[in-house]
Design a protein around this motif. Sequence first.
Motif, mmCIF file in Angstrom:
data_model
loop_
_atom_site.group_PDB
_atom_site.id
_atom_site.type_symbol
_atom_site.label_atom_id
_atom_site.label_comp_id
_atom_site.label_asym_id
_atom_site.label_seq_id
_atom_site.Cartn_x
_atom_site.Cartn_y
_atom_site.Cartn_z
ATOM 1 N N ARG A 1 -3.305 2.899 -6.528
ATOM 2 C CA ARG A 1 -3.938 2.210 -5.395
ATOM 3 C C ARG A 1 -2.954 1.268 -4.709
ATOM 4 O O ARG A 1 -3.148 0.879 -3.567
ATOM 5 N N GLU A 2 -1.903 0.889 -5.406
ATOM 6 C CA GLU A 2 -0.871 0.033 -4.808
ATOM 7 C C GLU A 2 0.433 0.201 -5.554
ATOM 8 O O GLU A 2 0.467 0.716 -6.681
ATOM 9 N N ILE A 3 1.514 -0.239 -4.893
ATOM 10 C CA ILE A 3 2.846 -0.178 -5.503
ATOM 11 C C ILE A 3 3.409 -1.600 -5.493
ATOM 12 O O ILE A 3 3.331 -2.301 -4.481
ATOM 13 N N ALA B 1 3.040 -2.853 12.404
ATOM 14 C CA ALA B 1 2.036 -1.790 12.531
ATOM 15 C C ALA B 1 1.553 -1.304 11.157
ATOM 16 O O ALA B 1 0.417 -0.848 11.019
ATOM 17 N N LEU B 2 2.427 -1.407 10.159
ATOM 18 C CA LEU B 2 2.045 -0.965 8.802
ATOM 19 C C LEU B 2 1.217 -2.026 8.069
ATOM 20 O O LEU B 2 0.795 -1.826 6.937
ATOM 21 N N GLY B 3 1.011 -3.157 8.733
ATOM 22 C CA GLY B 3 0.171 -4.207 8.148
ATOM 23 C C GLY B 3 0.887 -5.021 7.087
ATOM 24 O O GLY B 3 0.247 -5.732 6.306
ATOM 25 N N LEU B 4 2.232 -4.939 7.066
ATOM 26 C CA LEU B 4 2.990 -5.692 6.062
ATOM 27 C C LEU B 4 3.257 -7.113 6.554
ATOM 28 O O LEU B 4 3.692 -7.307 7.691
ATOM 29 N N LEU C 1 8.176 10.549 -4.020
ATOM 30 C CA LEU C 1 7.748 9.724 -5.158
ATOM 31 C C LEU C 1 6.446 8.991 -4.837
ATOM 32 O O LEU C 1 5.510 8.986 -5.642
ATOM 33 N N ILE C 2 6.403 8.367 -3.669
ATOM 34 C CA ILE C 2 5.203 7.574 -3.328
ATOM 35 C C ILE C 2 3.998 8.509 -3.181
ATOM 36 O O ILE C 2 2.883 8.173 -3.605
ATOM 37 N N GLU C 3 4.221 9.679 -2.613
ATOM 38 C CA GLU C 3 3.089 10.617 -2.472
ATOM 39 C C GLU C 3 2.631 11.121 -3.843
ATOM 40 O O GLU C 3 1.436 11.326 -4.070
ATOM 41 N N ALA D 1 0.878 -1.175 0.000
ATOM 42 C CA ALA D 1 0.000 0.000 0.000
ATOM 43 C C ALA D 1 0.912 1.220 0.000
ATOM 44 O O ALA D 1 1.962 1.212 0.664
ATOM 45 N N PRO D 2 0.568 2.289 -0.733
ATOM 46 C CA PRO D 2 1.454 3.461 -0.752
ATOM 47 C C PRO D 2 1.781 3.975 0.660
ATOM 48 O O PRO D 2 2.931 4.316 0.944
ATOM 49 N N ARG D 3 0.800 3.981 1.543
ATOM 50 C CA ARG D 3 1.041 4.475 2.912
ATOM 51 C C ARG D 3 2.058 3.606 3.655
ATOM 52 O O ARG D 3 2.826 4.085 4.487
ATOM 53 N N ALA D 4 2.030 2.309 3.365
ATOM 54 C CA ALA D 4 2.977 1.404 4.029
ATOM 55 C C ALA D 4 4.405 1.725 3.581
ATOM 56 O O ALA D 4 5.344 1.701 4.394
ATOM 57 N N LEU D 5 4.571 2.073 2.300
ATOM 58 C CA LEU D 5 5.915 2.423 1.828
ATOM 59 C C LEU D 5 6.397 3.735 2.446
ATOM 60 O O LEU D 5 7.577 3.881 2.780
ATOM 61 N N VAL D 6 5.469 4.677 2.582
ATOM 62 C CA VAL D 6 5.844 5.935 3.244
ATOM 63 C C VAL D 6 6.273 5.629 4.686
ATOM 64 O O VAL D 6 7.300 6.140 5.174
ATOM 65 N N GLY D 7 5.522 4.766 5.355
ATOM 66 C CA GLY D 7 5.873 4.381 6.731
ATOM 67 C C GLY D 7 7.237 3.705 6.791
ATOM 68 O O GLY D 7 8.032 3.967 7.707
ATOM 69 N N LEU D 8 7.525 2.860 5.815
ATOM 70 C CA LEU D 8 8.838 2.188 5.799
ATOM 71 C C LEU D 8 9.974 3.176 5.578
ATOM 72 O O LEU D 8 11.062 3.039 6.132
#
Length: 482
Positions: free
Chosen positions: A304-306, A82-85, A294-296, A36-43
């Motif tokens: 919707r996904e990366i 926590a990022l659901g990965l 980039l992800i944003e 998920a894009p948000r998960a990559l930002v979190g990483l």
Amino acid sequence: MNALSRRRGACPALSAPMETGDGLLVRLVPADGIFAPRALVGLAHAAQAFGNGILEVTARGSLQIRGLTDEGIGPLNDAVTALGLVPREGLAIDASPLAGIDAMEIADARALAREIGAAVAAASLLPRLGPKVSVVIDGGGACPLDASKADVRLLAVRSEAGVAWRVALAGDAAGARPLGAWRAREAVAAVVDLLTRVAALGRAARMDDVLRGEATPFASVDPTLLAGPAASSFPDPHPQTREGADASAERALSASAPKTRPGPLHLHPLADGTLARGIGLPFGALEAGSFIALIEAAEAAGAREIRLAPGRALLAVGLTRNGAARLEQAATALGLLTEATDPRGFIAACPGAPACASGRLAARALAPQVARALAPLLDGSFEVHVSGCAKGCAHPAPAALTLVGRETAPATGLPSLDSPTLDFPIALVREGKADGAAQATLSPAALVPILTRLAAPGRHPGETGAQALSRLFAQAFLERSA
Ligand code: SF4
């Protein structure tokens, strides 16, 4: 996690970080291959907080965070949870990055990967296979996995009877030994059978070892298992052992292979009518701030996904044509790769000095200059490897040209393309690995001017970059010795 539970050279999954010259390294591949894009930002934030703040996408399309300390591993694990990965566990199975959504694919590689993963687990093979044993499954879609080496590789092909999986052993697409082609059910059974043979030789074994031990390759394979009910419809799985089958097997295997495939750095039509846009990371690395930007940008463009792709790229999925154009603009502004012809895409470089304590060369800092210098030749017909030291982390396989930092001059009597008396000379290896025999030495200061001069004449009409490289090197050495 303690040092004893880590192994150099093993796959550095999140549960078993690997020690490198710049701290611990973890590699993250989601079980379903989707971020998920948000998960990559979190990483990216986690990489800033616990690592060196650089995110890497490897040549095989895995995400890496490096520069971690022992203390940082626990919090990174917590962040990932926590990022659901859900990281991939068990056998390393690389499937086509757009599997299941690619309008061009012949078959869904990820569905087959799930079946193979379950069958390997059911056969209790995992504890008996070494951590480097891998399977590559290419669904025949837009992003080929040709360069990814594997113990067992499968490629979806079309035949008159429907879809088959072509199986080959020990290598990349060009070097692996073809075995045969089967429908999915028989292909799964064949992979389990083949991996059982690897496991029987011990945890250090690879498919190469099995092949070396077979006087008549796979003559002893249970024919009911490998032939299966599809035997009359698909090429003979034992071309060497069944008279008269060679020609028809060869015909079926070559005629049905996927033809031209664009690779990740393009705009890809998806089965649901949306698009995926591939963006490449220069030399596979990006500082967390740019990565987040980039992800944003991908999110703002409607992704919707990366998904990560071989060739150090990522794919933003679910775009409109306008959204893809906006993402491309943002990526260009960030200095990223949007064209498959970008010379930077043909160069592999590790972090090198000073990030890595083992580095004798500022490999990643030098790589853009090497790309510019060799641009007249870099047409995708060969790869260049810039390595901080002889370990060669960024490109374990041989490359056409490797520039490697070495502690001392590798041998006396080698031609030096400039001054021969340097503390940390750059060794130049042709058609070899970073620890291979050097053909010449160079000083860091002279590297870029010499490469620029060497490549400036460019290619002759009809000549590939690889052919021109050979010609120009031969000429340069001839001139030195004259
Ligand atoms: S190859 Fe590069 S990253 Fe690997 S140990 Fe050497 S300098 Fe470090």
